[in-house]
Design a protein around this motif. Sequence first.
Motif, PDB file in Angstrom:
ATOM      1  N   THR A 135       0.792  -1.219  -0.140  1.00 19.61           N
ATOM      2  CA  THR A 135       0.083   0.018   0.177  1.00 19.61           C
ATOM      3  C   THR A 135       0.900   1.160  -0.026  1.00 19.61           C
ATOM      4  O   THR A 135       1.562   1.450   0.905  1.00 19.61           O
ATOM      5  N   GLY A 136       0.764   2.008  -1.206  1.00 17.97           N
ATOM      6  CA  GLY A 136       1.482   3.373  -0.971  1.00 17.97           C
ATOM      7  C   GLY A 136       2.926   3.306  -1.143  1.00 17.97           C
ATOM      8  O   GLY A 136       3.645   3.870  -0.363  1.00 17.97           O
ATOM      9  N   GLY A 137       3.365   2.058  -1.629  1.00 19.90           N
ATOM     10  CA  GLY A 137       4.935   1.713  -1.493  1.00 19.90           C
ATOM     11  C   GLY A 137       5.409   1.031  -0.352  1.00 19.90           C
ATOM     12  O   GLY A 137       6.634   0.890  -0.237  1.00 19.90           O
ATOM     13  N   GLU A 138       4.426   0.704   0.524  1.00 21.37           N
ATOM     14  CA  GLU A 138       4.768   0.171   1.897  1.00 21.37           C
ATOM     15  C   GLU A 138       4.583  -1.336   1.748  1.00 21.37           C
ATOM     16  O   GLU A 138       3.720  -1.891   1.099  1.00 21.37           O
ATOM     17  N   PRO A 139       5.172  -2.095   2.528  1.00 24.87           N
ATOM     18  CA  PRO A 139       4.940  -3.668   2.677  1.00 24.87           C
ATOM     19  C   PRO A 139       3.387  -3.774   3.055  1.00 24.87           C
ATOM     20  O   PRO A 139       2.855  -3.061   3.557  1.00 24.87           O
ATOM     21  N   PRO A 140       3.179  -5.248   2.902  1.00 23.14           N
ATOM     22  CA  PRO A 140       1.616  -5.490   2.917  1.00 23.14           C
ATOM     23  C   PRO A 140       1.418  -5.494   4.501  1.00 23.14           C
ATOM     24  O   PRO A 140       0.091  -5.101   4.848  1.00 23.14           O
ATOM     25  N   ASN A 141       2.332  -5.686   5.249  1.00 19.35           N
ATOM     26  CA  ASN A 141       1.894  -5.458   6.929  1.00 19.35           C
ATOM     27  C   ASN A 141       3.369  -5.287   7.428  1.00 19.35           C
ATOM     28  O   ASN A 141       4.442  -5.048   6.950  1.00 19.35           O
ATOM     29  N   SER A 142       3.147  -5.239   8.915  1.00 24.35           N
ATOM     30  CA  SER A 142       4.330  -4.907   9.831  1.00 24.35           C
ATOM     31  C   SER A 142       5.265  -5.870  10.115  1.00 24.35           C
ATOM     32  O   SER A 142       6.348  -5.749  11.126  1.00 24.35           O
ATOM     33  N   TRP A 143       5.151  -7.149   9.709  1.00 19.42           N
ATOM     34  CA  TRP A 143       5.812  -8.239  10.005  1.00 19.42           C
ATOM     35  C   TRP A 143       7.331  -8.152   9.981  1.00 19.42           C
ATOM     36  O   TRP A 143       7.775  -7.219   8.892  1.00 19.42           O
ATOM     37  N   GLN A 144       8.236  -8.364  10.946  1.00 14.88           N
ATOM     38  CA  GLN A 144       9.414  -8.268  11.018  1.00 14.88           C
ATOM     39  C   GLN A 144      10.140  -9.670  10.766  1.00 14.88           C
ATOM     40  O   GLN A 144       9.892 -10.633  11.386  1.00 14.88           O
ATOM     41  N   SER A 145      11.176  -9.880  10.005  1.00 11.13           N
ATOM     42  CA  SER A 145      12.207 -11.051   9.830  1.00 11.13           C
ATOM     43  C   SER A 145      12.765 -11.293  11.271  1.00 11.13           C
ATOM     44  O   SER A 145      13.113 -10.355  11.968  1.00 11.13           O
ATOM     45  N   VAL A 146      13.025 -12.417  11.657  1.00 14.41           N
ATOM     46  CA  VAL A 146      13.754 -12.945  12.733  1.00 14.41           C
ATOM     47  C   VAL A 146      15.160 -12.568  12.972  1.00 14.41           C
ATOM     48  O   VAL A 146      15.784 -12.549  13.702  1.00 14.41           O
ATOM     49  N   PHE A 147      15.730 -12.385  11.751  1.00 13.50           N
ATOM     50  CA  PHE A 147      16.932 -11.948  11.667  1.00 13.50           C
ATOM     51  C   PHE A 147      17.139 -10.320  11.490  1.00 13.50           C
ATOM     52  O   PHE A 147      18.311  -9.767  11.502  1.00 13.50           O
ATOM     53  N   GLY A 148      16.110  -9.693  11.605  1.00 11.62           N
ATOM     54  CA  GLY A 148      16.067  -8.257  11.584  1.00 11.62           C
ATOM     55  C   GLY A 148      15.478  -7.684  10.351  1.00 11.62           C
ATOM     56  O   GLY A 148      15.774  -8.166   9.105  1.00 11.62           O
ATOM     57  N   GLY A 149      15.162  -6.472  10.403  1.00 12.10           N
ATOM     58  CA  GLY A 149      14.394  -5.733   9.142  1.00 12.10           C
ATOM     59  C   GLY A 149      13.201  -6.275   8.939  1.00 12.10           C
ATOM     60  O   GLY A 149      12.501  -7.361   9.444  1.00 12.10           O
ATOM     61  N   SER A 150      12.555  -5.715   7.841  1.00 10.61           N
ATOM     62  CA  SER A 150      11.085  -6.322   7.338  1.00 10.61           C
ATOM     63  C   SER A 150      11.115  -7.625   6.931  1.00 10.61           C
ATOM     64  O   SER A 150      12.186  -8.200   6.241  1.00 10.61           O
TER      65      SER A 150
END
Length: 535
Positions: A135-150
């Motif tokens: 949405t608007g250039g943003e990821p589909p949701n706020s989930w984070q990788s367990v290695f860090g970052g999106s």
Amino acid sequence: MVHTDAWWRDAVIYQVYPRSFADSDGDGMGDLPGITGRLPHLKELGVDAVWLSPFYPSPQHDAGYDVADYRGVDPLFGELGDADKLIAEAHGLGLKVIVDLVPNHTSNEHEWFRAALAAGPGSPERERYIFRDGTGGEPPNSWQSVFGGSAWERTPDGQWYLHLFDVSQPDLNWDNPEVRAEFLDILRFWLDRGVDGFRVDVAHGLVKEASLADWTQPSQILGGIDPAGPPPPMWDQEGVHEIYRSWRQVLDEYPGGRVLVAEAWVAPADRLARYVRPDEMHQAFNFPYLEAPWEPSALRAVIDESLEVNNTVGATTTWVLSNHDVVRHATRLGYPVGTPRMHGVGAEDPQPDTALGLRRARAATLLMLALPGSAYLYQGEELGLPEHTTMADEFREDPAWERSGHAERGRDGCRVPLPWEADAPSYGFGPTDSSWLPQPATWAEYALDRQQGVAGSTWELYRTALGLRREHGLGRGSVTWQDGSFAFRNGDLLVLTNFTAEPVELPAGARVLLSSEPLDGDGRVPADVTVWAHL
């Protein structure tokens, strides 16, 4: 049906990390022929089975847990015929063989993922993975990788794909029948080649909550699930159990008691026990036990709860102290009790008390091996190996190091190649000085040839303990706690660990069979020592 006589219910299983066990050709990377050549060591040690971490074709962005082909062997480690020979040699020695299976994600170089990128949005190829519009250039949701970052990566056509781990590890869509059918076929491929089971990576992660709802709780490497918090939408979803019931049906078609082992960071304990119900998996690693502090009330609570909840589903408990994802217990236990969990140790970090860590590790191992159920050992712990805590950061390969912005040292310190011979090149890891991670100078003192036949060495302690464990049927026994100290009976043995600063007395008439360190001059048990005694 609960198979009370099955081999796995009390087996001691040894984890081999292929790139770090033994190198047959001198390129600095362990391989399958190297493992095969060292199998007699495992037979002499006294284990029942070997578990191999991934050896499949992979670009190796996450040490092989990014699989590009589930039916082959990476040239780094050999070829398919080498796997066949390893299985045959192990079986000839009476050892079972368990292989790793990575079903949550593939490599981004897997043919399926390459086809998904080429086919574009809305294609059947993309339905094998979890692609979504943002949405608007943003990821589909706020989930984070367990290695860090999106946990989302954008593709050139504007869609995003989910990767709960590294960007090179896109998550599969387990709602897709093609994915389910593919893995049933993969199971059969390796079962037909003679493997005795599968350790299932991220077993609690395959199914995601359908809405992919936002999740703002912090993620951490192997952080598990907070039982006091709301249920996360990406872990321990109910749908995983249907998958494992279908897998169990396949394994039950084969003779010899083939097994499924869950790597599932799930809490509370009764949630984890659901993975080992009679028609699902056979074992699940006991991570609460691995993470318990060196403190008697905490350990007793974990032991009691683990035995109780597993008994309700007819399963045995699977104990573990170290593996390829955590700081080795000979190092963890060298820090003050209560030190927060660490994800790697670097040269600039506070260093452990090495002698204390090994002393406690030996005591912890004897305690673990006296418990009823199955136990897992991680390669090198039988040598007393500590973490490599002073490795220069330039050598680190774990993706957690970069993706965490260098906040987490990562797991390389527990993956350093083994020392077999003190005075040989690469300490006997291979025929040359090459070693894919640097070995510390202290490795010589831990080498196998410095310990075999040496009374009191850690290797001899493990070998003796495994023999006594089998002789006294400890894995098929039970725990009866004794009054007055941290001690329990298992069959005809008394197991006592002294967590206090002062020596403690053994009961009158106790005949010591094994002790993690020598008793004091009065026959009392010193601090941080475990004793097995016959009454």
